[in-house]
Design a protein around this motif. Structure first.
Motif, PDB file in Angstrom:
ATOM      1  N   ILE A  50     -16.726   3.316   3.711  1.00  0.00           N
ATOM      2  CA  ILE A  50     -16.204   4.004   4.887  1.00  0.00           C
ATOM      3  C   ILE A  50     -16.893   3.435   6.124  1.00  0.00           C
ATOM      4  N   HIS A  51     -16.099   2.976   7.056  1.00  0.00           N
ATOM      5  CA  HIS A  51     -16.614   2.479   8.337  1.00  0.00           C
ATOM      6  C   HIS A  51     -16.391   3.581   9.362  1.00  0.00           C
ATOM      7  N   PHE A  57     -20.683   3.210   5.204  1.00  0.00           N
ATOM      8  CA  PHE A  57     -21.210   3.954   4.062  1.00  0.00           C
ATOM      9  C   PHE A  57     -20.525   3.426   2.809  1.00  0.00           C
ATOM     10  N   ASP A  58     -21.327   2.911   1.885  1.00  0.00           N
ATOM     11  CA  ASP A  58     -20.803   2.390   0.620  1.00  0.00           C
ATOM     12  C   ASP A  58     -21.236   3.362  -0.477  1.00  0.00           C
ATOM     13  N   GLU A  76     -12.047   1.895   2.957  1.00  0.00           N
ATOM     14  CA  GLU A  76     -11.700   0.878   1.970  1.00  0.00           C
ATOM     15  C   GLU A  76     -11.874   1.466   0.573  1.00  0.00           C
ATOM     16  N   THR A  77     -10.796   1.508  -0.198  1.00  0.00           N
ATOM     17  CA  THR A  77     -10.876   1.956  -1.590  1.00  0.00           C
ATOM     18  C   THR A  77     -11.177   0.746  -2.468  1.00  0.00           C
ATOM     19  N   ILE A  78     -12.306   0.797  -3.169  1.00  0.00           N
ATOM     20  CA  ILE A  78     -12.744  -0.341  -3.982  1.00  0.00           C
ATOM     21  C   ILE A  78     -12.429  -0.126  -5.449  1.00  0.00           C
ATOM     22  N   SER A  79     -12.521   1.122  -5.929  1.00  0.00           N
ATOM     23  CA  SER A  79     -12.266   1.421  -7.342  1.00  0.00           C
ATOM     24  C   SER A  79     -10.793   1.237  -7.689  1.00  0.00           C
ATOM     25  N   SER A  80     -10.542   0.827  -8.933  1.00  0.00           N
ATOM     26  CA  SER A  80      -9.162   0.775  -9.422  1.00  0.00           C
ATOM     27  C   SER A  80      -8.688   2.178  -9.786  1.00  0.00           C
ATOM     28  N   VAL A  81      -9.628   3.038 -10.202  1.00  0.00           N
ATOM     29  CA  VAL A  81      -9.314   4.443 -10.484  1.00  0.00           C
ATOM     30  C   VAL A  81      -9.946   5.282  -9.379  1.00  0.00           C
ATOM     31  N   GLY A 113     -23.753  12.648  13.653  1.00  0.00           N
ATOM     32  CA  GLY A 113     -24.001  13.367  12.411  1.00  0.00           C
ATOM     33  C   GLY A 113     -23.776  12.481  11.199  1.00  0.00           C
ATOM     34  N   THR A 114     -23.912  13.082  10.029  1.00  0.00           N
ATOM     35  CA  THR A 114     -23.685  12.349   8.778  1.00  0.00           C
ATOM     36  C   THR A 114     -22.357  12.798   8.192  1.00  0.00           C
ATOM     37  N   PRO A 115     -21.336  11.920   8.235  1.00  0.00           N
ATOM     38  CA  PRO A 115     -19.997  12.337   7.802  1.00  0.00           C
ATOM     39  C   PRO A 115     -19.758  12.259   6.305  1.00  0.00           C
ATOM     40  N   VAL A 116     -20.748  11.774   5.554  1.00  0.00           N
ATOM     41  CA  VAL A 116     -20.568  11.580   4.111  1.00  0.00           C
ATOM     42  C   VAL A 116     -21.666  12.313   3.353  1.00  0.00           C
ATOM     43  N   LEU A 117     -21.273  13.131   2.376  1.00  0.00           N
ATOM     44  CA  LEU A 117     -22.229  13.845   1.531  1.00  0.00           C
ATOM     45  C   LEU A 117     -21.964  13.505   0.071  1.00  0.00           C
TER      46      LEU A 117
END
Length: 289
Positions: A50-51, A57-58, A76-81, A113-117
């Protein structure tokens, strides 16, 4: 998702002020959705990058993401599932609630702030039930379903903020550690005392706080948290160490040493030294080889 479906999706979203859906059943929705005038709460399991503003954030595993329409971001979706849930809602929909606070001031949405938990399995299952409840209400004819949806969003936000203290404590501890390091370095730079006619410049916790441009209470809390000793204790111990060195390795009289260490009167210095060491300056000097 086809172009017509995307159009219908955005039309419903604009009409209702919110839209909640399951990603694994409509995986293209989050990829084709490009409107930035809605807030987003997204729980996903998989690997993504996520940018967000000027940060990236990876993450791999389950995360909660909080998107603010006033802050640019991309995904960016990296996983195939890849699976999860998303709710999009407008500021107008949120502000209809009497108890609504400004989302831009929320620690989850605000700039800086921190947008990812990161979410553990127990929390994922709990939040999954909440998202499914919202999907169920969205499809119902209940007259007050908007209020219910807002309540569910409130619940997600509160559950998420419970996860914030550990992060805040970590940040606060890092800040306290940095301030303590700077304080100890500044303390050490006051020594050794080279000449008797240039007295010690910083003698109190307030002096150091002023020099570091922080409130003295904040400095004291930080130093105590990191070292277990007060700011004043560190200063006193370092002054005593220097006093012993001057008594043992110079021919300055006690009055000169007292003055060089910032004491107005030698009696003040004598009392301070005895309180700290249990001995007098003259007794320490007598032990010098």
């Amino acid at each position: 998702m086809e172009k017509r479906q995307v159009s219908e999706f955005n039309s419903e979203l604009k009409l209702r002020g919110f839209n909640v859906f399951q990603i694994e059943k409509d995986g293209a929705a989050t990829k084709t959705y490009s409107r930035k005038d809605f807030y987003k709460i997204c729980m996903t399991t998989g690997r993504s990058k996520i940018h967000y503003s000027d940060r990236s954030f990876d993450h791999e595993g389950t995360i909660l993401f909080f998107g603010n329409p006033h802050i640019p971001y991309s995904w960016e979706t990296i996983s195939s599932v890849y699976q999860g849930y998303t709710i999009l809602f407008s500021e107008e929909f949120w502000q209809t609630s009497e108890r609504a606070d400004s989302l831009q001031q929320s620690p989850l949405f605000k700039i800086g702030g921190t947008p990812v938990l990161e979410i553990d399995e127990e929390k994922r299952l709990f939040l999954e039930r909440i998202f499914n409840k919202m999907i169920e209400e969205q499809q119902s004819d209940y007259a007050h379903k908007d209020d219910l949806i807002r309540n569910y969003i409130h619940l997600i936000l509160h559950e998420s903020m419970k996860l914030q203290p550990a992060e805040r404590n970590k940040q606060q501890k890092n800040a306290a550690s940095r301030l303590t390091s700077v304080f100890l370095e500044l303390l050490e730079r006051q020594f050794p005392i080279e000449t008797a006619d240039k007295p010690l410049r910083l003698r109190t916790a307030q002096d150091y706080a002023d020099n570091l441009a922080v409130h003295v209470n904040y400095l004291n809390r930080s130093v105590k948290e990191i070292t277990g000793k007060s700011t004043t204790s560190h200063i006193s111990e370092r002054i005593v160490t220097e006093a012993k060195a001057l008594l043992q390795h110079t021919d300055w009289n006690v009055s000169e040493i007292a003055h060089s260490l910032g004491f107005d009167y030698s009696t003040y210095f004598n009392n301070f030294f005895k309180k700290q060491t249990g001995s007098t300056p003259k007794a320490i000097r007598a032990t010098a080889v």
